[in-house]
Design an enzyme around this catalytic site. Structure first.
Site, PDB file in Angstrom:
ATOM      1  N   LYS A 188       0.846  -1.192   0.000  1.00 48.05           N
ATOM      2  CA  LYS A 188       0.000   0.000   0.000  1.00 48.05           C
ATOM      3  C   LYS A 188       0.882   1.242   0.000  1.00 48.05           C
ATOM      4  CE  LYS A 188      -3.915   1.799   2.745  1.00 48.05           C
ATOM      5  NZ  LYS A 188      -4.774   1.482   3.931  1.00 48.05           N
ATOM      6  N   SER A 227      -9.412   1.347   3.044  1.00 43.48           N
ATOM      7  CA  SER A 227      -8.598   2.180   2.170  1.00 43.48           C
ATOM      8  C   SER A 227      -7.521   1.400   1.416  1.00 43.48           C
ATOM      9  CB  SER A 227      -7.926   3.288   2.994  1.00 43.48           C
ATOM     10  OG  SER A 227      -7.056   2.748   3.972  1.00 43.48           O
ATOM     11  N   SER A 260      -9.789  -0.940   6.973  1.00 39.77           N
ATOM     12  CA  SER A 260      -9.152  -0.737   5.679  1.00 39.77           C
ATOM     13  C   SER A 260      -8.472  -1.957   5.087  1.00 39.77           C
ATOM     14  CB  SER A 260      -8.144   0.413   5.773  1.00 39.77           C
ATOM     15  OG  SER A 260      -8.806   1.645   5.928  1.00 39.77           O
TER      16      SER A 260
END
Length: 445
Positions: A80, A155, A179
C-alpha cells in the site's frame, strides 16, 4: 506459468522450496501481467521493476544453495502506498504529499525484505486512508473484482485489487477502521487486522496513530499467518490441529446486525450454519455499551487525523477530495478535554467488552452490512457517499474501537465476508480458529 498468479503465497513458497518454481521466473510472470493489465494504472501507483528483479535473483540464489530465509522467500507481494520505500515515491493517495520520496523503507518492509519477500510495487489507496470505500478521484480508484461499476473497498483498495486480479501473491495494507477487511471482503480475500501495536508503524504514513495497524490481504488463512510472521510478529502460528468442534462463537447483535442488507445477511446466515455443522456452538448476545463507544468514535478518529494532517491540509485544502477534507477537518473542533475524556471512557468500555466476550473463542458478524456501492453514484451524490462510507466501516470499526484482532473470510456469496473478532493479542488462537472455519466454509458437503 500463468497459473502461479492464482496460487496462495504459501503454495508458491513451497514450490520455490521444492525447486519447481524459480523466483526470477515467478517475478517476471507477475511483472509481465502487471505491465499489460487493463487496470494497471488504477491498481499500482508505482511498479518497482528493478527492485523486484534484484530481490528475485537473490532469492533464486538462496534457493539453489539451500539457504532460504523462510517459507515465503522469493514470493512477490504488493505494498500500500503509505509504507515508505527507499528511493521510491510514497504519497498515501493524496496530492498533499505528491513527489514525496523517502530515503528508507518502512520497518515492516525491512522485515519482509529480510525474510526474502519480493516487492512488486506500491498500490493505490483511499486518500490519506480515510475512507472505507476505495474511491479516490485524486489519484485512482481501483476496480472491484466482482463488479466493474463498483468501488473495491478501502482504504487498502489497490492492495486487494492486486491480489484479486492476480497481480500479486498478497498485498500488505493498513487497517484503522476496516481498511484491510472491507477490501478483502469485497474482493473475496482473507484479511487480517492485527492488534494495535503488534506490528511496527515506523515510517508508515499515519492516519490515526492510536488506531492504525498493519495487516495482509491474501488468499488463505495460512498466508495471513505466514505474512504476520515476516512482517514482525515474534512467532508464526502453527495452524495444524485447529478445529471448530466445541468452539464457542458469539454473534454480536448490538449494532453489527442492524440494517444489514439482503446479500450480506443471507451469506452470513449460511456461513453460520456451516460453522455449526462443523461443531461450533453459536450464541447471540448484546453489548449495550458499544453504543457509547460509537458515540466517541467520530471525535477520536477526527482529532487524531487532523492533529497529524492539519498543516498540510490547511496549506492546500483545494488539493483534497472534498469528502475526505470534510472528514479530516472534523477534528478541528474537538477539544483536548473531550479527546482525553473520550479515550478514558473507551478504555473502560474495552475492559467491559473483554469481560463480556471472554468465554468465547471469537465474536462473529458480517464483515460489511452492504455490498460494494456504485462508484459513479458515490461521486455524484454526497449524501449517498456519507451513508455508504459509514455503513461500510461500521462493523469493522467495532474491532478497532474494542482494540481486538480480527479476520475476515470469504463466503459462498461474492463480495460478502464473515468476520471473526478475537481478543487483543489473540492472533495465534484466532488464526487457528479461522483456519478451521475456512475449511468449513469451503466445504461443499
Amino acid at each position: 506459468m500463468d497459473e502461479w498468479r492464482w496460487m496462495t503465497a504459501a503454495d508458491l513458497g513451497r514450490g520455490i522450496g521444492a525447486g519447481t518454481i524459480d523466483p526470477v521466473a515467478l517475478t517476471e510472470v507477475y511483472l509481465d501481467a502487471i505491465d499489460v493489465h487493463e487496470h494497471r494504472d488504477r491498481i499500482y501507483a508505482r511498479i518497482t521493476h528493478t527492485r523486484a528483479r534484484a530481490e528475485a535473483a537473490a532469492a533464486a540464489d538462496r534457493a539453489k544453495t539451500g539457504f532460504r530465509r523462510g517459507p515465503l522467500d522469493g514470493v512477490p507481494v504488493s505494498w500500500k502506498d503509505l509504507f515508505d520505500t527507499a528511493g521510491i515515491g510514497t504519497e498515501a493517495g493524496t496530492a498533499l504529499i505528491a513527489g514525496r520520496v523517502p530515503d528508507r523503507d518502512a520497518l515492516v518492509l525491512e522485515n519482509a525484505t529480510a525474510a526474502g519477500l519480493v516487492c512488486l510495487g506500491k498500490t493505490h489507496m483511499s486518500e490519506i486512508a480515510f475512507s472505507g470505500l476505495g474511491l479516490n478521484p485524486i489519484t485512482a480508484t481501483p476496480p472491484c473484482v466482482n463488479d466493474a461499476d463498483a468501488v473495491p473497498g478501502g482504504s487498502s483498495s489497490g492492495a486487494a485489487a492486486s491480489v484479486a486480479f492476480g497481480l500479486a501473491a498478497a498485498g500488505i495494507g493498513s487497517d484503522t477502521g476496516g481498511s484491510v477487511r472491507i477490501p478483502s471482503a469485497w474482493n473475496d480475500l482473507v484479511g487480517l487486522k492485527t492488534t494495535h501495536g503488534l506490528l511496527p508503524l515506523d515510517r508508515v504514513v499515519p492516519l490515526c496513530l492510536t488506531f492504525d495497524t498493519v495487516g495482509p490481504l491474501c488468499r488463505s488463512v495460512e498466508d495471513a499467518s505466514l505474512l504476520l510472521g515476516v512482517l514482525g510478529a515474534e512467532k508464526v502460528t502453527d495452524l495444524t490441529g485447529g478445529s471448530l468442534d466445541g468452539a464457542r462463537l458469539m454473534i454480536l447483535d448490538t449494532i453489527a446486525l442492524d440494517d444489514v442488507r439482503l446479500a450480506p445477511r443471507a451469506s452470513f446466515d449460511a456461513a453460520v450454519t456451516r460453522l455449526q455443522a462443523a461443531g461450533a456452538q453459536v450464541e447471540t448476545h448484546s453489548f449495550a455499551r458499544l453504543h457509547d463507544a460509537f458515540a466517541h468514535a467520530g471525535n477520536l478518529y477526527a482529532a487524531d487525523s487532523y492533529g497529524w494532517w492539519r498543516d498540510k491540509v490547511e496549506a492546500a485544502p483545494e488539493k483534497m477530495f472534498p469528502q475526505i477534507l470534510e472528514r479530516v477537518r472534523g477534528g478541528k473542533s474537538v477539544s483536548a478535554a473531550d479527546y482525553v475524556a473520550g479515550w478514558h471512557q473507551l478504555h473502560d468500555i474495552r475492559k467491559a467488552y473483554a469481560d463480556a466476550t471472554a468465554g468465547f473463542d471469537a465474536v462473529i458478524m458480517p464483515t460489511a452490512p452492504i455490498m460494494p456501492p456504485d462508484a459513479a453514484r458515490l461521486l455524484a451524490d454526497e449524501a449517498y457517499y456519507k451513508t455508504e462510507n459509514l455503513l461500510a466501516l461500521r462493523n469493522t470499526r467495532i474491532g478497532n474501537l474494542m482494540g481486538t484482532c480480527a479476520v475476515t473470510l470469504p463466503t459462498d456469496m461474492p463480495s460478502c465476508g464473515i468476520m471473526f473478532n478475537g481478543p487483543a493479542g489473540g492472533e495465534r488462537g484466532l488464526l487457528r480458529l479461522c483456519a478451521a472455519a475456512e475449511t468449513a466454509l469451503q466445504s461443499r458437503g
